[in-house]
Design a protein around this motif. Structure first.
Motif, PDB file in Angstrom:
ATOM      1  N   SER A  10       0.810  -1.187   0.096  1.00 12.09           N
ATOM      2  CA  SER A  10       0.189   0.118  -0.077  1.00 12.09           C
ATOM      3  C   SER A  10       1.001   1.177  -0.147  1.00 12.09           C
ATOM      4  O   SER A  10       1.749   1.560   0.835  1.00 12.09           O
ATOM      5  CB  SER A  10      -0.844   0.117   1.297  1.00 12.09           C
ATOM      6  N   SER A  15      -4.220   3.439   4.670  1.00 11.02           N
ATOM      7  CA  SER A  15      -5.075   2.400   3.944  1.00 11.02           C
ATOM      8  C   SER A  15      -5.788   1.628   4.808  1.00 11.02           C
ATOM      9  O   SER A  15      -5.490   1.071   5.647  1.00 11.02           O
ATOM     10  CB  SER A  15      -4.216   1.855   2.961  1.00 11.02           C
ATOM     11  N   ARG A  16      -7.102   1.006   4.297  1.00 11.45           N
ATOM     12  CA  ARG A  16      -7.693  -0.017   5.147  1.00 11.45           C
ATOM     13  C   ARG A  16      -7.138  -1.318   4.960  1.00 11.45           C
ATOM     14  O   ARG A  16      -7.409  -2.222   5.902  1.00 11.45           O
ATOM     15  CB  ARG A  16      -9.096  -0.249   4.432  1.00 11.45           C
ATOM     16  N   LEU A  17      -5.996  -1.558   4.232  1.00 14.28           N
ATOM     17  CA  LEU A  17      -5.308  -2.750   3.961  1.00 14.28           C
ATOM     18  C   LEU A  17      -4.513  -2.745   5.431  1.00 14.28           C
ATOM     19  O   LEU A  17      -4.165  -3.917   5.752  1.00 14.28           O
ATOM     20  CB  LEU A  17      -4.333  -2.700   2.947  1.00 14.28           C
ATOM     21  N   PRO A  76      -3.730  -3.195  -2.004  1.00  8.35           N
ATOM     22  CA  PRO A  76      -4.966  -2.608  -2.618  1.00  8.35           C
ATOM     23  C   PRO A  76      -4.866  -3.009  -3.892  1.00  8.35           C
ATOM     24  O   PRO A  76      -3.809  -3.030  -4.551  1.00  8.35           O
ATOM     25  CB  PRO A  76      -5.034  -1.255  -2.522  1.00  8.35           C
ATOM     26  N   ILE A 108      -7.137  -5.918  -1.128  1.00  9.56           N
ATOM     27  CA  ILE A 108      -8.420  -5.317  -0.690  1.00  9.56           C
ATOM     28  C   ILE A 108      -8.849  -4.345  -1.944  1.00  9.56           C
ATOM     29  O   ILE A 108      -7.717  -3.861  -2.570  1.00  9.56           O
ATOM     30  CB  ILE A 108      -8.287  -4.536   0.467  1.00  9.56           C
ATOM     31  N   GLY A 110     -12.238  -1.900  -3.934  1.00 12.10           N
ATOM     32  CA  GLY A 110     -13.472  -1.137  -3.991  1.00 12.10           C
ATOM     33  C   GLY A 110     -14.539  -1.945  -4.669  1.00 12.10           C
ATOM     34  O   GLY A 110     -15.977  -1.441  -4.494  1.00 12.10           O
ATOM     35  N   ASP A 142     -13.156  -2.939   0.509  1.00 10.67           N
ATOM     36  CA  ASP A 142     -12.749  -1.916   1.402  1.00 10.67           C
ATOM     37  C   ASP A 142     -13.980  -1.400   2.310  1.00 10.67           C
ATOM     38  O   ASP A 142     -13.675  -1.051   3.533  1.00 10.67           O
ATOM     39  CB  ASP A 142     -12.092  -0.665   0.606  1.00 10.67           C
ATOM     40  N   THR A 143     -15.206  -1.663   2.013  1.00  7.15           N
ATOM     41  CA  THR A 143     -16.448  -1.320   2.917  1.00  7.15           C
ATOM     42  C   THR A 143     -16.475  -2.356   4.072  1.00  7.15           C
ATOM     43  O   THR A 143     -17.352  -2.121   4.916  1.00  7.15           O
ATOM     44  CB  THR A 143     -17.803  -1.623   2.027  1.00  7.15           C
ATOM     45  N   ARG A 147     -12.666   2.438   9.230  1.00  4.74           N
ATOM     46  CA  ARG A 147     -11.365   3.407   9.819  1.00  4.74           C
ATOM     47  C   ARG A 147     -12.119   4.104  11.004  1.00  4.74           C
ATOM     48  O   ARG A 147     -13.119   4.920  10.592  1.00  4.74           O
ATOM     49  CB  ARG A 147     -10.818   4.040   8.705  1.00  4.74           C
TER      50      ARG A 147
END
Length: 193
Positions: A10, A15-17, A76, A108, A110, A142-143, A147
């Motif tokens: 990432s 990042s959500r990762l 990602p 990950i 979208g 990612d949903t 975060r």
């Protein structure tokens, strides 16, 4: 004790990762594994762009990978594949740098349209690096990773359960590989040149 390395592709620390990989690290530590990281975004851009194999940071990252029993490779998904910064780093890993290692690809993205990115993007390059034991991995929307205000992340229940199963298999395989290497006296080192 099994040693694993988490390679994060990432380009962003937020990042959500990162939430997914924090989950993996916590599971590994709880299982008694030695966990190290290669955050590709922290490597000098010049080293990556100009393929500086002799850079001390690249040499150190490759040493960490060479000494690991198992490797998590995570990114990602951008435009149906892993990030360019991850590809730049993977190009600097020695030809057989993942040989003899358990490899867990994680991605990950979208949209569910990227679901096959692990099979079509990750697995060919991991195989080219000598990986023969590539686990099926996990694709996460990612949903499914929230975060939080304090900067930490929370995985939704469905993905936490699924990821727990994937990571449990990875930990078992990494531990088995480390035990086998110790018993047979096999060297885990891979040439760094």
């Amino acid at each position: 004790m099994a040693r694993i390395v988490i390679i994060s592709g990432s380009p962003s620390a937020s990042s959500r990762l990162q939430g997914v990989l924090d989950f993996v690290q916590q599971a590994g530590v709880q299982a008694g594994l030695d966990v190290e990281w290669v955050q590709v975004r922290d490597l000098a851009p010049e080293d990556l762009v100009y393929s500086r194999f002799d850079s001390p940071a690249i040499i150190e990252a490759n040493r960490v990978i060479a000494e690991a029993d198992a490797v998590v490779v995570a990114s990602p998904i951008y435009k149906a594949s892993y990030t360019g910064v991850l590809k730049s780093f993977l190009d600097l890993i020695p030809q057989k740098g993942l040989e003899g290692k358990v490899v867990l690809p994680l991605a990950i993205g979208g949209t569910i349209a990227h679901l096959l990115a692990i099979d079509h993007a990750f697995k060919p390059v991991l195989s080219a690096l000598g990986a023969h034991h590539i686990l099926s991995g996990a694709f996460i929307l990612d949903t499914q990773v929230q975060r939080l205000e304090n900067g930490s992340f929370q995985l939704n229940e469905e993905i936490a359960q699924r990821l727990s199963q994937v990571v449990e298999t990875f930990i078992q395989e990494a531990s088995w590989r480390a035990e086998r290497n110790q018993t047979t006296g096999l060297s885990q080192d891979v040439a760094l040149t």
